[in-house]
Design a protein around this motif. Structure first.
Motif, PDB file in Angstrom:
ATOM      1  N   ALA A 325       0.827  -1.211   0.000  1.00  0.00           N
ATOM      2  CA  ALA A 325       0.000   0.000   0.000  1.00  0.00           C
ATOM      3  C   ALA A 325       0.861   1.262   0.000  1.00  0.00           C
ATOM      4  O   ALA A 325       0.570   2.232  -0.714  1.00  0.00           O
ATOM      5  CB  ALA A 325      -0.936  -0.013   1.208  1.00  0.00           C
ATOM      6  N   ARG A 326       1.926   1.249   0.794  1.00  0.00           N
ATOM      7  CA  ARG A 326       2.816   2.420   0.818  1.00  0.00           C
ATOM      8  C   ARG A 326       3.517   2.602  -0.524  1.00  0.00           C
ATOM      9  O   ARG A 326       3.680   3.730  -1.008  1.00  0.00           O
ATOM     10  CB  ARG A 326       3.854   2.264   1.935  1.00  0.00           C
ATOM     11  CG  ARG A 326       3.291   2.480   3.339  1.00  0.00           C
ATOM     12  CD  ARG A 326       4.428   2.632   4.351  1.00  0.00           C
ATOM     13  NE  ARG A 326       5.281   1.442   4.407  1.00  0.00           N
ATOM     14  CZ  ARG A 326       5.083   0.438   5.245  1.00  0.00           C
ATOM     15  NH1 ARG A 326       4.056   0.454   6.087  1.00  0.00           N
ATOM     16  NH2 ARG A 326       5.906  -0.609   5.254  1.00  0.00           N
ATOM     17  N   LEU A 327       3.925   1.489  -1.133  1.00  0.00           N
ATOM     18  CA  LEU A 327       4.653   1.556  -2.389  1.00  0.00           C
ATOM     19  C   LEU A 327       3.832   2.244  -3.475  1.00  0.00           C
ATOM     20  O   LEU A 327       4.369   3.023  -4.277  1.00  0.00           O
ATOM     21  CB  LEU A 327       5.036   0.136  -2.832  1.00  0.00           C
ATOM     22  CG  LEU A 327       5.802   0.003  -4.148  1.00  0.00           C
ATOM     23  CD1 LEU A 327       7.168   0.676  -4.049  1.00  0.00           C
ATOM     24  CD2 LEU A 327       5.963  -1.477  -4.518  1.00  0.00           C
ATOM     25  N   PHE A 328       2.513   1.993  -3.482  1.00  0.00           N
ATOM     26  CA  PHE A 328       1.665   2.550  -4.534  1.00  0.00           C
ATOM     27  C   PHE A 328       0.779   3.681  -4.020  1.00  0.00           C
ATOM     28  O   PHE A 328      -0.207   4.050  -4.662  1.00  0.00           O
ATOM     29  CB  PHE A 328       0.822   1.436  -5.161  1.00  0.00           C
ATOM     30  CG  PHE A 328       1.648   0.406  -5.885  1.00  0.00           C
ATOM     31  CD1 PHE A 328       2.280   0.727  -7.079  1.00  0.00           C
ATOM     32  CD2 PHE A 328       1.820  -0.862  -5.366  1.00  0.00           C
ATOM     33  CE1 PHE A 328       3.054  -0.213  -7.746  1.00  0.00           C
ATOM     34  CE2 PHE A 328       2.590  -1.807  -6.025  1.00  0.00           C
ATOM     35  CZ  PHE A 328       3.212  -1.480  -7.211  1.00  0.00           C
ATOM     36  N   ASP A 329       1.143   4.230  -2.867  1.00  0.00           N
ATOM     37  CA  ASP A 329       0.456   5.395  -2.318  1.00  0.00           C
ATOM     38  C   ASP A 329      -1.044   5.138  -2.156  1.00  0.00           C
ATOM     39  O   ASP A 329      -1.890   5.948  -2.550  1.00  0.00           O
ATOM     40  CB  ASP A 329       0.685   6.615  -3.210  1.00  0.00           C
ATOM     41  CG  ASP A 329       0.261   7.917  -2.534  1.00  0.00           C
ATOM     42  OD1 ASP A 329       0.303   7.972  -1.287  1.00  0.00           O
ATOM     43  OD2 ASP A 329      -0.118   8.867  -3.250  1.00  0.00           O
ATOM     44  N   CYS A 330      -1.378   3.989  -1.575  1.00  0.00           N
ATOM     45  CA  CYS A 330      -2.781   3.625  -1.370  1.00  0.00           C
ATOM     46  C   CYS A 330      -3.287   4.151  -0.020  1.00  0.00           C
ATOM     47  O   CYS A 330      -2.522   4.255   0.948  1.00  0.00           O
ATOM     48  CB  CYS A 330      -2.959   2.114  -1.374  1.00  0.00           C
ATOM     49  SG  CYS A 330      -2.482   1.308  -2.918  1.00  0.00           S
ATOM     50  N   GLU A 331      -4.543   4.448   0.029  1.00  0.00           N
ATOM     51  CA  GLU A 331      -5.225   4.692   1.298  1.00  0.00           C
ATOM     52  C   GLU A 331      -5.613   3.332   1.850  1.00  0.00           C
ATOM     53  O   GLU A 331      -6.504   2.665   1.320  1.00  0.00           O
ATOM     54  CB  GLU A 331      -6.459   5.561   1.058  1.00  0.00           C
ATOM     55  CG  GLU A 331      -7.279   5.842   2.301  1.00  0.00           C
ATOM     56  CD  GLU A 331      -8.559   6.568   1.961  1.00  0.00           C
ATOM     57  OE1 GLU A 331      -9.633   6.096   2.381  1.00  0.00           O
ATOM     58  OE2 GLU A 331      -8.487   7.602   1.259  1.00  0.00           O
ATOM     59  N   HIS A 332      -4.930   2.891   2.902  1.00  0.00           N
ATOM     60  CA  HIS A 332      -5.038   1.504   3.338  1.00  0.00           C
ATOM     61  C   HIS A 332      -5.906   1.385   4.586  1.00  0.00           C
ATOM     62  O   HIS A 332      -5.774   2.161   5.531  1.00  0.00           O
ATOM     63  CB  HIS A 332      -3.652   0.937   3.629  1.00  0.00           C
ATOM     64  CG  HIS A 332      -3.637  -0.532   3.885  1.00  0.00           C
ATOM     65  ND1 HIS A 332      -4.228  -1.440   3.034  1.00  0.00           N
ATOM     66  CD2 HIS A 332      -3.123  -1.269   4.905  1.00  0.00           C
ATOM     67  CE1 HIS A 332      -4.067  -2.656   3.503  1.00  0.00           C
ATOM     68  NE2 HIS A 332      -3.404  -2.578   4.643  1.00  0.00           N
ATOM     69  N   HIS A 333      -6.802   0.374   4.583  1.00  0.00           N
ATOM     70  CA  HIS A 333      -7.705   0.133   5.702  1.00  0.00           C
ATOM     71  C   HIS A 333      -7.537  -1.307   6.172  1.00  0.00           C
ATOM     72  O   HIS A 333      -7.503  -2.236   5.361  1.00  0.00           O
ATOM     73  CB  HIS A 333      -9.155   0.364   5.279  1.00  0.00           C
ATOM     74  CG  HIS A 333      -9.430   1.744   4.777  1.00  0.00           C
ATOM     75  ND1 HIS A 333      -9.941   2.750   5.570  1.00  0.00           N
ATOM     76  CD2 HIS A 333      -9.247   2.292   3.549  1.00  0.00           C
ATOM     77  CE1 HIS A 333     -10.071   3.859   4.851  1.00  0.00           C
ATOM     78  NE2 HIS A 333      -9.653   3.611   3.625  1.00  0.00           N
ATOM     79  N   GLU A 334      -7.453  -1.512   7.484  1.00  0.00           N
ATOM     80  CA  GLU A 334      -7.309  -2.842   8.071  1.00  0.00           C
ATOM     81  C   GLU A 334      -8.467  -3.138   9.005  1.00  0.00           C
ATOM     82  O   GLU A 334      -8.943  -2.258   9.726  1.00  0.00           O
ATOM     83  CB  GLU A 334      -6.002  -2.957   8.872  1.00  0.00           C
ATOM     84  CG  GLU A 334      -4.756  -3.060   8.025  1.00  0.00           C
ATOM     85  CD  GLU A 334      -3.506  -3.220   8.881  1.00  0.00           C
ATOM     86  OE1 GLU A 334      -2.434  -3.390   8.293  1.00  0.00           O
ATOM     87  OE2 GLU A 334      -3.616  -3.186  10.124  1.00  0.00           O
TER      88      GLU A 334
END
Length: 639
Positions: A325-334
């Motif tokens: 997610a960080r690599l592709f600049d994603c807004e990540h939800h867990e």
């Protein structure tokens, strides 16, 4: 939309909005049936699949219903869709990815269009080409078209069974996206299909064409249905077959990587079209990470990704998901998976139209709820293991287990009680041994996997347990006979993938009105993957082609580690969050499942609960069955 906007800076989601009307939904219909007048009430069961609109069309003997999840052209694209002359009516669930090319071809034949929808392409394409339309389609679909003039209902399902379709001839013809509407038809028989129960206990899911209700059937993948209301006759026909291996494809790993790269680029780009928020399931494994990679390369910006986090060591991949997610600049939800308590378990079972004992379904159900709070469409990595050689079992062919001279006699000794049943596994060879390893229960009466241990005698006879492997053997024979890696991978497409993995994703996502897209199963990817020799796929321990696609783009920790899978800590859940529910359900086994041996079932629960060697997967299979039966009190009798 502003047609004069700056297209150079627009992502595929923005620049391609004029391309299609997509309709993920639920469909339902009756032809020549006494249940036509009850369609409105039954259609309500499909509301989670289509929360945005519901409509019913009455046309003589036909009643067609549609529940819509609006994804593109939010104001239009309503169904049922009628032809201009009123002769044909369509209900459709899915997406046709190559509809633009088909529309252009139809226009050259003189046909005109009044909408920009893939639905209209289906309708006009059927009018122009009849059933020869089906091999032309690249998409995920289950649809039905009523011909008022000819009194014919034509229905079809996509090649790999991504979208479901059930039907019954109990009165005329009734069809629906799931089994749920049938339970709402007054007086519809709800007896359990004995063969479907057998397959559920063996494979954790009923296998098409059987459905869990005895008076219903599943239309198999790549099949069409034709019902003539004048003669009350039904005809089924397959329109596509899984291609057998040949030597015409890539002969090197580099060529295979190049072919798969082009196919995945095309498939993912096609599936980014949406008028509503779009994201991706991200586990941190190879398949979902590659989907996010191709989304980014296709121009998607500020992508939203969703994953589960487990507390138990050995089950959690969330750190890898965060890395991607960080690599592709994603807004990540867990979502913390331990929060899936007994209420969450039972809520997920409520949304199953027939039992499914894949533990990851419960987690996918919870993940879909989290995802739907942020987006309406999510891309999934389903299909990567089957198409690209991701399972360890593909390295274990039938030829590695030839029959030994003594096994036939030993098998007879076990069957006649001369030798102990515990030796059953050692008497098996070839295909049957490979099947034994994958099944929870089967046709081996004197061993721990004997289905006879868990069924009452009457139910055991009705289930025809001796035919448990008949469908599997027939599929293997059709695909080449020898269960080598290429055949195993192909057979999984119409068994484990279509009947388990895709059912899990469809039911879990659509329960929350979330559209799940599967770019790995687009026609370009399927055709590319199946043309690459299995020896190439299985290099580097498996998934060599996909690993090659990861190598220069994704961190090595993503693609160079042991396969994880979507594992679930079942024993911890049995001993903790789900224990009280399990105790209650197994205590009530005689009432809920009179066809089961209650003592054997409870013993299985206790042994697993107290770490005494009980199979966690079998325990879960029985637990899900009891929970489903509790919610369907009319389903008790075996037919």
């Amino acid at each position: 939309m502003n047609p004069t906007g700056d297209r150079a800076r627009r992502s595929p989601q923005q620049s391609n909005l004029n391309r299609t009307i997509t309709t993920m939904c639920g469909i339902l219909g009756t032809i020549n049936s006494r249940w036509g007048e009850h369609l409105a009430g039954a259609l309500e069961t499909l509301a989670p699949r289509g929360p945005d609109a519901r409509a019913i069309h009455h046309d003589g003997k036909a009643v067609l219903g549609h529940a819509r999840l609006a994804v593109i052209d939010l104001e239009g694209g309503t169904q049922p869709m009628l032809s201009p002359d009123g002769r044909h009516a369509l209900v459709f669930n899915g997406e046709i990815y190559n509809f633009q090319a088909l529309r252009t071809e139809l226009q050259t034949l003189g046909h005109t269009f009044t909408t920009r929808s893939d639905s209209e392409v289906l309708l006009i394409g059927y009018r122009a080409w009849g059933e020869t339309l089906l091999p032309r389609l690249d998409g995920i679909f289950a649809f039905a078209i009523w011909d008022k003039q000819e009194q014919i209902l034509f229905a079809a399902r996509d090649r790999l069974g991504i979208k479901p379709l059930f039907y019954s001839t109990a009165s005329g013809l009734i069809f629906a996206s799931t089994l749920a509407p049938f339970f709402k038809l007054p007086g519809f028989p709800t007896r359990i299909n004995a063969q479907a129960l057998r397959d559920y206990l063996a494979f954790q899911t009923p296998l098409a064409p059987d459905a869990f209700l005895a008076d219903c059937r599943q239309l198999p993948p790549a099949h069409r249905l034709r019902y003539d209301a004048r003669t009350d006759s039904l005809e089924l026909k397959r329109y596509w077959s899984i291609p057998r291996p040949d030597n015409a494809g890539p002969q090197t790993l580099a060529d295979g990587i190049a072919l798969a790269d082009a196919a995945l680029k095309e498939s993912v780009a096609r599936q980014l079209v949406s008028d509503v928020p779009l994201g991706a399931f991200l586990s941190g494994g190879i398949d979902s990470s590659l989907i996010v990679r191709y989304m980014a390369e296709a121009g998607a910006r500020r992508m939203r990704c969703f994953s589960l986090k487990f507390n138990q060591e050995g089950f959690d991949e969330s750190s890898h998901a965060r890395q991607v997610a960080r690599l592709f600049d994603c807004e990540h939800h867990e979502l913390p998976a331990p929060s899936i308590d007994a209420h969450g378990f039972l809520a997920a079972i409520d949304d199953l139209d027939q039992p499914l004992a894949d533990p990851s379904y419960i987690m996918t159900h919870a993940l879909s709820a989290l995802t739907r709070a942020h987006v309406t469409v999510a891309l999934s990595g389903d299909g990567g293991d089957e198409l690209f050689g991701g399972y360890p079992r593909y390295h274990d062919p039938q030829s590695a287990h030839p029959e030994r001279f003594w096994q036939r006699w030993a098998r007879l000794g076990v069957e006649h009680g001369v030798l102990p049943g515990a030796l059953t596994r050692r008497t098996l060879h070839g295909r049957e041994l490979l099947a034994y390893r994958r099944m929870e229960l089967g046709p081996w009466p004197r061993c721990r996997k004997g289905m006879n241990r868990y069924l009452q005698p009457e139910a055991l006879a009705a289930c025809a347990v001796e035919r448990t492997l008949a469908g599997w053997h027939a599929l293997v024979d059709e695909l080449g006979g020898e269960l080598d890696p290429a055949t195993q991978m192909r057979a999984d497409l119409w068994s484990y993938l279509s009947e388990n993995c895709l059912v899990k994703t469809d039911r879990a996502s659509m329960a929350h009105g979330l559209e799940a897209r599967v770019p790995m199963l687009g026609n370009p990817v399927v055709e590319a993957a199946l043309s690459i020799p299995s020896a190439i796929h299985l290099g580097q321990g498996g998934k060599a082609v996909l690993k090659g696609l990861c190598r220069d783009v994704l961190p090595e920790s993503i693609w160079n580690r042991p396969k994880h899978g979507f594992s679930v800590p079942l024993r911890a859940l049995f001993q903790g969050a789900w224990r009280e529910t399990g105790e209650r359900l197994f205590a009530d086994c005689e009432r809920l499942a009179p066809f089961l041996d209650a003592d054997a079932s409870r013993d299985q629960w206790r042994r697993c609960l107290h770490d005494r060697g009980g199979s966690r997967r079998l325990t879960y299979t029985l637990l899900v069955l009891l929970a489903w039966l509790e919610r369907h009190p009319g389903a008790r009798e075996i037919a």
